[in-house]
Design an enzyme around this catalytic site. Structure first.
Site, short mmCIF file in Angstrom:
data_model
loop_
_atom_site.label_atom_id
_atom_site.label_comp_id
_atom_site.label_asym_id
_atom_site.label_seq_id
_atom_site.Cartn_x
_atom_site.Cartn_y
_atom_site.Cartn_z
N ASP A 394 1.54 2.98 1.10
CA ASP A 394 0.34 2.62 1.83
C ASP A 394 0.82 2.08 3.17
OD1 ASP A 394 -2.26 1.80 2.39
OD2 ASP A 394 -1.80 -0.23 1.68
N LYS A 395 -0.06 2.00 4.14
CA LYS A 395 0.39 1.47 5.41
C LYS A 395 0.00 0.00 5.57
CE LYS A 395 -1.52 1.89 9.56
NZ LYS A 395 -1.50 0.54 9.91
N THR A 667 -2.44 6.72 4.29
CA THR A 667 -3.18 5.59 4.85
C THR A 667 -4.61 5.98 5.13
OG1 THR A 667 -3.34 4.15 6.74
CG2 THR A 667 -2.25 6.23 7.10
N GLY A 668 -5.43 4.98 5.12
CA GLY A 668 -6.82 5.22 5.45
C GLY A 668 -7.07 5.15 6.96
N ASP A 803 -0.61 -2.37 -1.54
CA ASP A 803 -0.99 -3.76 -1.74
C ASP A 803 -2.46 -3.94 -2.08
OD1 ASP A 803 -1.99 -3.08 0.77
OD2 ASP A 803 -2.03 -5.19 1.35
#
Lengths: 1093, 335
Positions: A394-395, A667-668, A803
């Site tokens: 994830d970023k 990532t979103g 996270d």
């Protein structure tokens, strides 16, 4: 799991009916009461249940089966205790572990069940234990109390029936949330009126969805819709609320908390699977050997045994050689059972547990700032950490700190926040007594615009101060604390606060803002909340003048589609700004508003109410309603928030890529932001030949782009597939040859097409050929799908790290899930297998702990199979010399103790402590990680080598004593060829050979290794002499047949010459082979190791 | 706050941080090649010594199964006349250095067969004949509901050929004294086996038990010439009860240690008179063996040869390793 246990007897509940204050009525439905039981056993059931569970393990059942075989006298070739002692040991180790776990569960259950709560019984409040609370009871909660069950909030001491809860235990979010009772019930403030309350709730059956609830309250001929907003879930804590009353809807195991506590899917490592296969093969091998020896027995009985009957008559049941062979088969299955190592699984668990502790104990994975050590939440996956090939990261919050700072903004086409580092001066917000002192901004222009009263700027900050779900807490006048669910929101509201639009407080229907010193209270008409699909949130407020306005903030792609056409020019300017911001790696949001007339609002509110009342598809209907109103908006501007990279991220990524681990960022964020972060963390570099970008919106488009990327290496451009043919050689090798120089960026909507069945292969090939892959604007589900795709086609070990709650599906899908304990609650951590608080610890987890775990586990397994084959196969060779009678070579006590005493601890010590190169080296030479990825250290080939070595050792161990002792005599003329001397000689040689072998295999001799290796040898000789001593013999003359053998045998020089010969013949080839391999084909770890010493 | 931080922070010990001091042996050439050389030389040395010692041992074997037409004891092989006495003659041209040991050897005889091996009762042999013998003894457990002592297949199948050796001196047969003392393990004779104790004679102690089926005499009459060599403590019985590991085995029968033959068997002609009682010809063979011993025991060529072969292989390996090592070492240095 808990749920399933409780429901198997009753047909699944379809809907729940609860009538307040009517226990008799509610008891008809036999709802679970509020007593929870997470423990599995009690004192009486522990033994049977635990044993039953343990015997579901194939290995344990197998040994039980052996035990039964051993009780048949015609077959029994070994005393029953040779099997039962190890089996009992193995079972009791597991049982003790289970019992300890369960004891703590009992303790916590008891503690929870005995908490006190106030229950309204017959109109008076009485103290009751939690476990006595029933569905339909009304209970009273006080501030800072835990909620005892899932409650429907009826009334509270606060105005409007509001109450505040903290849900940390439920979902890990520490910000406060607000819950509100239905207006009709909020008036029921005192026990008397509540005792009269006889409403009936009909709602959904128990489920594990924390964020939704769907039900209806029937009271006084009226229907009221109930939602999650009215619920207080078990596990929450009441905050800032003096007291409240609630109606128990779900109790005990039915509560959402308990429904969520089921174990997640059990993950197994590839070594586990390999081990199971190998154990099956060994079973097959065992049967083969049994068959060979049984055939041998048939032939022998026919040729020799038949004639030998004058001295050894056949047993009564044996009347021909075939039946004898049949019995011999089973007898041999018994004595050869030690090839299937009973202690294997337990030893593997012990080693993994040790490795997990090393992870927990590692100070270099301890984060000082957050005060969190790394945690191995799953203890069964450690060695797979040494085999990871793909990391899905994830970023936000993972690569970055997830500490947001309001950095830039674009208002009405004017960009603010550009500043030069040299002339940077922190803005002075002293004019504003409510300003947050930690807030920094450097562009004076923006402050001037605010002060000059530019309407767009004011509207911009007004939006920021109104459109959010932040809660404020004002401990004393002017000391505002914001509690935000996401750090972005907190940053934006804080920015507005400093620029003079201070959000001060909210009630369910109002928001109070201090606008440049003037307190303004807006009526909050509606909140159109945020979710990952909508990617925007809106509020509808009525200002004191009575004007109704919708404020919306959200992702640019979605908002730009919903703007009024007249915004076209402004949109272009803002869009340019957005691109700049994104290119700087900032997270952007677009802000817009819409004026609504009273009529529009009324109409829409009506539609929304009907959507809310709908029984089915309520959420879809609501989403559609939201969609309707969020149209024709006027653009205000955009915000840019900076999320700084975590410490050490670029270095970690660089090292991990050198270790040949491919890192995919999912990532979103929007594409530009993601690409920029990619650059700043060195995933993307300027040296790269090309960064492919795929963001087509249609299947066709995406396909073209993908094949375009694969087909030719065209100059930097987007969305322009090249028709050119690929330059020479064949595609796969071409893809291989170019890897390391290309990167792929794909956006969510393209990914949706790329993940379709007919294109996924193509997508995967392209993606895997690239050194870095970034997927942006992806949904949580897509994250999981991407991981699933790689898992399915690549046969590689995947690791997902994240996270937030949106990473949970990916963490659960990947072979290994790592949770970063950071700003976004603990849901990711709860779903993860390993957790720590900094991304950079990943390199240590993989390159140091993972690598060592893999190495140790492989060395352990190799040796383990080797030692059991060396031990057992001697029986096989002996079979040819003892009429295939299933006579064991060794004393039965030796057989009992070999695996559990003589050889278990040195190999365990190696499996726990071994190191080939020091930890710094594994970080300096990431290539050392490769053998794990290629699965070089333990695979079927290595297994066969170990087996071959074991069989060779067994041949030597049989043949050398055979050759020597068959003719040897003592120097007093007594022959040495008696069975017991032979047995002691072979057993001693075996113990010495396997000890020398473990000494060779151990690369890192700590004091513990020394202790175990020498201790095992010492234990062998001590026990040998004890077992052969006259003390034991005189007590049990019938059990210790070997009395005197050790003394008589080990005093003979010939015996020691035999042992020495056997040892050298077993070990020298291994030594020579290893030495030559070291010289001819040195592994990196060898050379690195050599360079140290 | 400080203390709380300390609580979560892992301990900084060598153990938890995996920094335990450790010895990390490497297979370095300086260690391995000389090691091989050393092992090789040591093994060759030991091997040569063993081989030469073994060569000095004299062994004389005589098969007397009697299956061939004119082979020794062929007249007794059909087991028709009992007792059948046959002679095996041999002559020595040199002194057979003493002490000389006389063995009997059986081949293809499976004392190590599992059912056979367990068919005994160590409690009974420890002197307790009053208890009923263990089930493992079946079918030699009871006769007419009386326990057999000693019970079981091993005891029942006890080797019962007897040998007496004569030297032919001028046509007369001079008895060579055979010593049957101490041919069993000390621990067996002194601890593991005990005669049942009773008031009166050994015979009384065996009262109420039956002799094994195949035995012609009860246990307490095994050695009529020496009253102390009877019952479970009979040396031949002890030797037989110590079962062999392999189907071809020798068991010590007597020592020749006394009288004129203390220094060995002088050259001359000898007759071994055999009372042929034990039937093996259906499945195997039997033989007598004369042998002497050295410090390392009896003749054992295998051990010496094996040591020499393994030692030589180690030497060869050390040379190979040296060559390989030198080659790669220099290749590395040139590169």
């Amino acid at each position: 799991m808990i749920g399933s246990v409780f429901y198997f007897s009753i047909s699944p509940e379809e809907e729940r009916k609860v009538r307040a204050n009517d226990r008799e009525y509610n008891e008809k439905f036999q709802y679970a009461n509020n007593c929870i039981m997470t423990s599995k056993y009690n004192i009486i059931t522990f033994l049977p249940v635990n044993l039953f569970e343990q015997f579901q393990e194939v290995a344990n059942t197998y040994f039980l089966f052996l035990l039964i075989l051993q009780l048949i006298p015609q077959i029994s070739s070994l005393s029953w205790f040779t099997t039962i002692v190890p089996l009992v040991l193995v079972l009791s180790i597991t049982a003790v572990k289970d019992a300890t776990d369960d004891y703590f569960r009992h303790k916590s259950d008891n503690q929870v069940n005995n908490r006190q709560s106030q229950v309204l019984i017959n109109g008076t409040l009485q103290n009751e234990k939690w476990m006595n609370v029933r569905v339909g009871d009304i209970i009273r909660l006080e501030n800072n109390q835990f909620v005892a069950a899932d409650l429907l909030l009826l009334s509270s001491s606060e105005p409007h029936g509001l109450c505040y809860i903290e849900t940390a235990e439920l979902d890990g979010e520490t910000n406060m949330k607000v819950r509100q009772s239905l207006p009709v019930t909020s008036e029921l403030g005192d026990p008397n009126s509540l005792a009269q309350f006889d409403g009936e709730v009909i709602c959904e059956p128990p489920n594990n969805k924390l964020d939704r609830f769907c039900g209806t309250l029937y009271w006084r001929e009226n229907k009221y819709g109930l939602s999650n907003q009215n619920m207080l879930l078990r596990g929450c804590v009441l905050r800032n609320t003096e007291s409240c009353y609630g109606l128990v809807i779900f109790a005990g195991p039915d509560t959402k908390l308990m429904q969520n506590s089921g174990r997640t899917k059990f993950k197994r490592t590839s070594i586990d699977r390999l081990m199971n296969t190998l154990v099956l093969w060994i079973f097959g091998f065992l049967v083969c050997m049994g068959v060979i020896l049984a055939i041998g027995n048939a032939v022998w009985e026919k040729e020799v045994g038949f004639l030998f009957q004058s001295y050894l008559p056949w047993d009564p049941p044996v009347d021909n050689f075939l039946f004898s062979a049949f019995l011999a088969f089973w007898s041999y299955v018994i004595i050869l059972n030690t090839v299937v190592p009973i202690s294997l699984y337990v030893s593997v668990e012990v080693i993994r547990l040790g490795h997990s502790y090393f992870i927990n104990w590692d100070r270099r994975m301890f984060c000082q700032r957050r005060n969190t050590p790394a945690e191995a939440r799953t203890t069964t996956l450690n060695e797979e950490l040494g085999q990871v090939e793909y990391i899905f990261s994830d970023k936000t919050g993972t690569l970055t700190q997830n500490i947001m700072t309001f950095n830039k903004c674009s208002i009405n086409g004017h960009a603010y926040g550009e500043w030069e580092m040299s002339r940077a001066q922190r803005l002075d917000f002293s004019f504003n007594p409510l300003a947050d002192r930690d807030f920094c901004f450097y562009d004076q222009n923006l402050l001037d615009s605010v002060k000059l009263g530019e309407p767009a700027v004011h509207e911009f900050f007004r939006l920021l101060s109104l459109c959010h779900t932040v809660m404020s807490e004002e401990k004393s006048e002017g000391e505002l604390m914001y509690k935000a669910q996401s750090p972005d929101e907190g940053a934006l509201v804080t920015a507005a606060r400093n620029f003079g639009f201070v959000f001060r407080s909210r009630t369910p229907s109002t928001v109070t803002v201090q606008e440049l010193g003037r307190s303004v209270t807006y009526a909050l008409l509606a909140i159109l909340d945020f979710n990952n699909i909508r990617k925007r949130m809106s509020v509808i407020v009525r200002n004191p003048e009575g004007k109704i306005r919708l404020y919306c903030k959200g992702a640019d792609t979605l908002l730009f589609e919903r703007l009024h056409p007249c915004n076209h020019d402004l949109m272009n300017v803002t869009s340019d700004h957005l691109n700049e911001y994104a290119a700087d790696g900032l997270r952007t949001l677009v802000l817009a508003y819409r004026d609504l007339s009273e009529q529009q609002w009324e109409d829409w509110a009506e539609r929304r109410r009907s959507a809310e009342r709908a029984a089915d598809y309520r959420e879809d209907r609501l989403a559609a309603a939201y969609e309707e109103i969020e149209q024709d908006m006027m653009l205000l501007g955009a915000t840019a928030i900076e999320d700084k990279l975590q410490e050490g991220v670029p270095e970690t990524i660089a090292i991990l890529s050198l270790a040949n681990i491919k890192i995919w960022v999912l990532t979103g964020d929007k594409q530009e932001t993601a690409v920029n972060i990619g650059y700043s963390c060195k995933m993307l570099t300027d040296d790269m030949s090309e960064v492919f970008i795929i963001n087509g919106h249609t299947v066709q488009r995406v396909r073209e782009e993908l094949s375009g990327e694969q087909g030719g290496w065209h100059p930097q451009q987007e969305e322009k597939p090249q028709q050119g043919s690929p330059p020479a050689p064949a595609l796969p090798s071409l893809l291989d040859s170019i890897s390391g120089e290309y990167a792929l960026v794909i956006s969510g909507h393209s990914l949706a097409h790329a993940l379709e069945a007919d294109m996924e292969r193509e997508f995967l090939d392209t993606a895997c050929a690239c050194k870095a892959v970034i997927c942006c604007r992806v949904t949580p589900l897509q994250k999981a799908l991407v991981v699933e795709l790689v898992k399915k086609h690549k046969k590689a070990v995947t690791l997902a790290i994240g996270d937030g709650a949106n990473d949970v599906s990916m963490i659960k899908t990947a072979h290994i899930g790592v949770g970063i304990s950071g700003q976004e609650g603990i849901q990711a951590v709860l779903a993860s297998d390993y957790s720590f608080s900094q991304f950079r610890f990943l390199q240590r987890l993989l390159l140091v702990h993972g690598r060592w775990s893999y190495l140790r586990m492989c060395r352990f397994l190799c040796y383990f199979f080797y030692k059991n084959f060396a031990f057992t196969m001697v029986h096989f060779w002996f079979g040819f010399f003892c009429g295939f009678s299933a006579q064991t070579v060794y004393d039965q006590y030796f057989i009992t103790l070999y695996n559990i005493v003589y050889t278990s601890l040195p190999v365990l010590a190696m499996g726990i402590f071994d190191q080939d190169v020091p930890e710094q080296r594994s970080l300096e030479y990431p290539k050392l990680y490769e053998p794990g990825q290629l699965n070089l250290l333990f695979n079927k080939r290595e297994f066969f080598i170990c087996i071959a070595q074991g069989i060779y050792t067994s041949v030597v161990l049989f043949c050398v004593p055979y050759g020597v002792l068959s003719q040897a005599t003592r120097n007093d003329g007594i022959p040495l060829a008696d069975y017991q001397t032979f047995a002691v000689t072979v057993a001693t040689s075996l113990v010495i050979v396997v000890s020398v072998q473990i000494a060779l295999d151990t690369g890192y001799w700590t004091a513990i290794n020394h202790f175990f290796v020498w201790g095992s040898l010492g234990a062998y000789f001590t026990i040998l002499f004890a077992m052969h001593s006259n003390i034991l013999f005189s007590i049990f003359p019938n059990q210790f047949h070997f009395f005197g053998s050790a003394q008589n045998t080990l005093i003979q020089p010939v015996v020691w010459l035999t042992i020495a010969l056997a040892t050298v013949v077993c070990i020298v080839p291994v030594l020579a082979f290893r030495f030559l391999k070291l010289d001819l084909k040195p592994q990196l770890s060898d050379t690195v190791g050599l360079s140290v010493f | 706050m400080k203390s709380q931080q300390a609580a979560n922070r892992p301990d900084n010990t060598a153990f938890t941080q995996q920094r335990l001091p450790a010895w990390q042996p490497m297979l370095s050439a300086h260690f391995v090649i000389p090691g091989f050389l050393l092992i090789g030389m040591a093994f060759i040395g030991i091997g040569v010594a063993l081989y030469i010692t073994s060569q000095n041992i004299q062994v004389l074997e005589k098969d007397y199964t009697g299956t061939g037409q004119y082979t020794a004891c062929s007249e007794c092989a059909d087991m028709q006349t009992i007792p059948c006495i046959c002679n095996v003659t041999f002559s020595l041209t040199t002194l057979f250095t003493g002490p000389v040991f006389l063995y009997y050897g059986l081949s293809n005889y499976y004392q190590n067969y599992r059912k056979y091996q367990v068919s005994r009762d160590d409690v009974q042999l420890w002197g307790d004949v009053t208890k009923s013998p263990g089930d493992a003894c079946a079918p030699y457990q009871y006769i007419d509901n009386k326990p057999i002592a000693p019970c079981g297949s091993i005891a029942n199948s006890m080797f019962n050929d007897t040998f007496s050796l004569y030297q032919i001196i001028n046509g007369t047969m001079k008895l060579v004294p055979l010593d049957g003392k101490g041919i069993a393990w000390w621990t067996d004779y002194n601890i593991k086996f005990r005669n049942p104790s009773a008031q009166g004679s050994l015979q009384d102690a065996f009262n109420g038990t039956m002799k094994p089926v195949n035995w012609s005499k009860p246990a307490y009459e095994l050695n009529p010439s020496d009253m102390n060599d009877n019952g479970f403590l009979n040396q031949d019985f002890l030797v037989w009860m110590r079962t062999a590991a392999l189907p071809d085995f020798q068991k010590l029968y007597r020592r020749i240690t006394s009288g004129d033959y203390a220094l060995g068997l002088p050259p001359g002609d000898y007759v071994l008179q055999i009372e042929y009682n034990y039937a093996v010809k259906d499945f195997g063979r039997k033989k007598v063996v004369f042998s002497n011993v050295t410090w390392m025991g009896g003749k054992n060529e295998f051990l010496g040869v094996a040591y020499i072969v393994v030692g030589s292989l180690c030497l060869v390996m050390s040379v190979v390793m040296l060559v390989v090592y030198a080659k790669y070492k220099f290749a590395d240095e040139n590169a």
